[in-house]
Design an enzyme around this catalytic site. Structure first.
Site, mmCIF file in Angstrom:
data_model
loop_
_atom_site.group_PDB
_atom_site.id
_atom_site.type_symbol
_atom_site.label_atom_id
_atom_site.label_comp_id
_atom_site.label_asym_id
_atom_site.label_seq_id
_atom_site.Cartn_x
_atom_site.Cartn_y
_atom_site.Cartn_z
ATOM 1 N N HIS A 83 12.173 7.141 -13.590
ATOM 2 C CA HIS A 83 11.078 6.300 -13.546
ATOM 3 C C HIS A 83 9.798 7.503 -12.758
ATOM 4 C CE1 HIS A 83 12.029 6.517 -9.192
ATOM 5 N NE2 HIS A 83 13.427 6.259 -9.630
ATOM 6 N N ARG A 95 17.631 7.243 -4.042
ATOM 7 C CA ARG A 95 16.285 7.230 -4.294
ATOM 8 C C ARG A 95 15.956 7.338 -2.719
ATOM 9 N NH1 ARG A 95 15.814 3.580 -7.456
ATOM 10 N NH2 ARG A 95 15.214 1.345 -6.264
ATOM 11 N N HIS A 132 17.317 -1.400 -11.735
ATOM 12 C CA HIS A 132 17.076 -2.726 -11.083
ATOM 13 C C HIS A 132 18.379 -3.645 -10.885
ATOM 14 C CE1 HIS A 132 12.955 -2.150 -13.455
ATOM 15 N NE2 HIS A 132 12.932 -1.558 -12.245
ATOM 16 N N GLU A 137 8.546 7.796 -4.232
ATOM 17 C CA GLU A 137 9.921 7.335 -4.459
ATOM 18 C C GLU A 137 10.718 7.883 -5.594
ATOM 19 O OE1 GLU A 137 10.317 3.273 -6.156
ATOM 20 O OE2 GLU A 137 8.287 3.067 -5.734
ATOM 21 N N HIS A 148 3.928 -4.002 -6.686
ATOM 22 C CA HIS A 148 3.216 -3.160 -7.511
ATOM 23 C C HIS A 148 1.872 -3.568 -7.645
ATOM 24 C CE1 HIS A 148 7.564 -2.568 -9.576
ATOM 25 N NE2 HIS A 148 7.391 -1.986 -8.582
ATOM 26 N N TYR A 161 19.896 10.042 -10.573
ATOM 27 C CA TYR A 161 21.017 8.906 -10.837
ATOM 28 C C TYR A 161 22.006 9.432 -11.798
ATOM 29 C CZ TYR A 161 16.779 6.399 -9.076
ATOM 30 O OH TYR A 161 15.759 5.965 -8.255
ATOM 31 N N ASP A 164 17.045 -1.044 -1.835
ATOM 32 C CA ASP A 164 15.656 -0.892 -1.881
ATOM 33 C C ASP A 164 15.282 -2.309 -1.526
ATOM 34 O OD1 ASP A 164 12.925 -1.100 -2.894
ATOM 35 O OD2 ASP A 164 13.461 0.060 -4.890
ATOM 36 N N ASP A 178 13.443 -31.791 -9.063
ATOM 37 C CA ASP A 178 12.324 -32.003 -8.374
ATOM 38 C C ASP A 178 12.259 -30.856 -7.115
ATOM 39 O OD1 ASP A 178 14.598 -32.899 -7.383
ATOM 40 O OD2 ASP A 178 13.665 -34.582 -6.265
ATOM 41 N N GLU A 181 12.276 6.274 -0.773
ATOM 42 C CA GLU A 181 11.164 5.771 -1.062
ATOM 43 C C GLU A 181 10.454 5.384 0.475
ATOM 44 O OE1 GLU A 181 11.070 1.922 -3.009
ATOM 45 O OE2 GLU A 181 9.265 1.892 -3.450
ATOM 46 N N HIS A 204 3.961 3.772 -7.055
ATOM 47 C CA HIS A 204 2.903 2.956 -7.611
ATOM 48 C C HIS A 204 1.935 2.666 -6.597
ATOM 49 C CE1 HIS A 204 5.739 0.082 -5.474
ATOM 50 N NE2 HIS A 204 6.815 0.773 -6.022
ATOM 51 N N ASP A 234 7.880 -1.315 1.233
ATOM 52 C CA ASP A 234 8.770 -1.322 0.023
ATOM 53 C C ASP A 234 9.320 0.170 0.308
ATOM 54 O OD1 ASP A 234 9.835 -0.825 -2.465
ATOM 55 O OD2 ASP A 234 8.013 -0.582 -3.633
#
Ligand code: GLY
Ligand code: MN
Ligand code: MN
Length: 432
Positions: free
Chosen positions: A346, A401, A239, A380, A357, A384, A256, A36, A403, A350, A267
């Site tokens: 990548h 990265r 990710h 971004e 996104h 890697y 990130d 619940d 961004e 975006h 972001d």
């Protein structure tokens, strides 16, 4: 709340779908976590965009030209007992004044009332495929009308996807939306600074995550997505959200993380040395990513298309990797065979808005769309280098990265996340 703006969005949308149409948009369903206990509720972005209303169990119906009111809301009724347990409800009466709704009905009566409003309308606009329970309800309402066709009523001849029109509207941010996005951007930047300042070798990745969430929540925001805090090798997992590894002296950490403020997302990615000082190899790769990012931001201009910043990044990163001896051969050759994709896998960004996104097409009639005033996007790029790569060991575990969030203006752009330190100098100074 900018009531005028929500009203204007609804009338723009009604004008676009035209008389004879009906638009139906549900609030987000509540989602169970276990037994619940529910996940913290977050309103559906399309529904919020048109209403500013944050309760679950509601459906907005727009009926252009309807004599008894064009804007209808089905929502929960006031209920003192339920409100004692689950919190206050706006209710049927107050919703009309507070949200400029013409006509309101109890959500529990929707199956009896809505078919009568749908019947006789030629086109029904709704978003399909997001909430299958809701899709089924729409079909049930239509079938209910069909069953009565001998009485002379008819269901809409067309069911049309609402996404095209509504998401095109959401792509262009208003001054009020930009204000919210700047707030989200500022909180996100401050959180990254805090993480840089408390970071020490031996800390767990989740300690930095906690610092970030603490800053968001202390300022009336939440996170726009689960933070990525990846030290060393984990920074090369795009990710990575486990955030449960100790941060090692000599490694980089890639964060990130972005705040969501009043339904608008920030972001930001930043990468910094766990011990506060970049090594020579880390510096060398960092400078390539930074150069690519700065050049891409420069290319994010009106009259350039969506893909131009990405093309700039691909060229700069490829050239940089060749200069470092990580790739070999000629730039054009490497670009043609996508050699950079081993290290930059990548795209460069975006759309950004209520969803991290965000909605909006990237191509129009098969061509990359032109950037225009009011569009918001991320820039971004990253490199890697995980240990499995066939490159000199000295580059291993460097995952970087950088961004930022960018709003296109009439003459160029505005970087709304610039408070977050970005050059090697700035980062080492903040961490000292
Ligand atoms: N935080 C998700 C992204 O950068 O796209
Ligand atoms: Mn992003
Ligand atoms: Mn991000």
């Amino acid at each position: 709340m900018e009531l005028k703006e929500f009203k204007a969005r609804r009338s723009d949308l009604m004008q676009m779908v035209g008389e004879g149409s009906i638009v139906i948009i549900p609030a987000a369903p509540e989602r169970k976590r276990n037994r619940d206990v529910y996940h913290r509720y977050r309103q559906d972005s399309d529904f919020f965009y048109l209403t500013g209303f944050v309760e679950p169990e509601a459906v907005l119906v727009l009926v252009p030209g309807r004599e008894h009111g064009e804007v209808i809301m089905f929502c929960r009724e006031k209920d003192p007992l339920k409100e004692t347990w689950d919190g206050k409800r706006v209710g049927l009466e107050a919703i009309c004044d507070l949200y400029a709704i013409d006509d309101s009905f109890p959500i529990n009566d929707i199956d009896d009332i809505l078919p009568g409003i749908i019947e006789g309308r030629d086109k029904l606009y709704c978003t399909m495929g997001i909430d299958s329970d809701f899709d089924k309800k729409v079909m049930n309402w239509i079938n209910h009308i069909r069953e009565n066709s001998r009485k002379g009523v008819h269901p809409p001849h067309e069911i049309v996807s609402l996404e095209n029109i509504l998401h095109e509207m959401r792509l262009y941010k208003s001054p009020f939306e930009i204000k919210m996005m700047k707030r989200a951007a500022k909180l996100s930047a401050q959180a990254h600074i805090r993480a840089m300042q408390i970071c020490k070798p031996g800390m767990m990745e989740y300690e930095l995550d906690a610092e970030i969430v603490h800053h968001f929540m202390k300022n009336g925001a939440t996170y726009a997505y689960p933070s990525i805090v990846g030290g060393g090798e984990n920074g090369c997992i795009l990710h990575y959200i486990e955030n449960n590894t100790p941060l090692k002296d000599g490694d980089l950490v890639l964060i990130d993380a972005g705040a969501e403020y009043d339904h608008y997302a920030g972001d930001i990615s930043r990468t910094f040395p766990v011990n506060g000082k970049f090594s020579a190899e880390q510096k060398a790769v960092y400078e390539v990513v930074l150069e690519a990012q700065l050049q891409a931001i420069n290319a994010a201009q009106p009259n350039n298309n969506w893909n131009q910043p990405h093309e700039v990044v691909v060229r700069t990163i490829t050239q940089g990797l060749i200069d470092l001896g990580i790739l070999d051969g000629a730039v054009d050759d490497q670009i043609e065979r996508a050699g950079y994709q081993q290290f930059f896998m990548h795209r460069t960004g975006h759309w950004l808005g209520m969803d991290v996104h965000d909605v909006g097409d990237y191509k129009v009639n098969g061509e990359w769309r032109m950037l225009e005033k009011g569009m918001a996007l991320t820039i971004e790029p990253g490199i890697y280098i995980s240990p499995s790569k066939s490159v000199d060991e000295k580059w291993w575990n460097i995952g970087i990265r950088i961004e930022d969030d960018v709003i296109i203006t009439s003459k160029g752009n505005e970087v709304i996340t610039k408070d977050a330190p970005k050059t090697i100098e700035e980062i080492e100074k903040v961490m000292a």
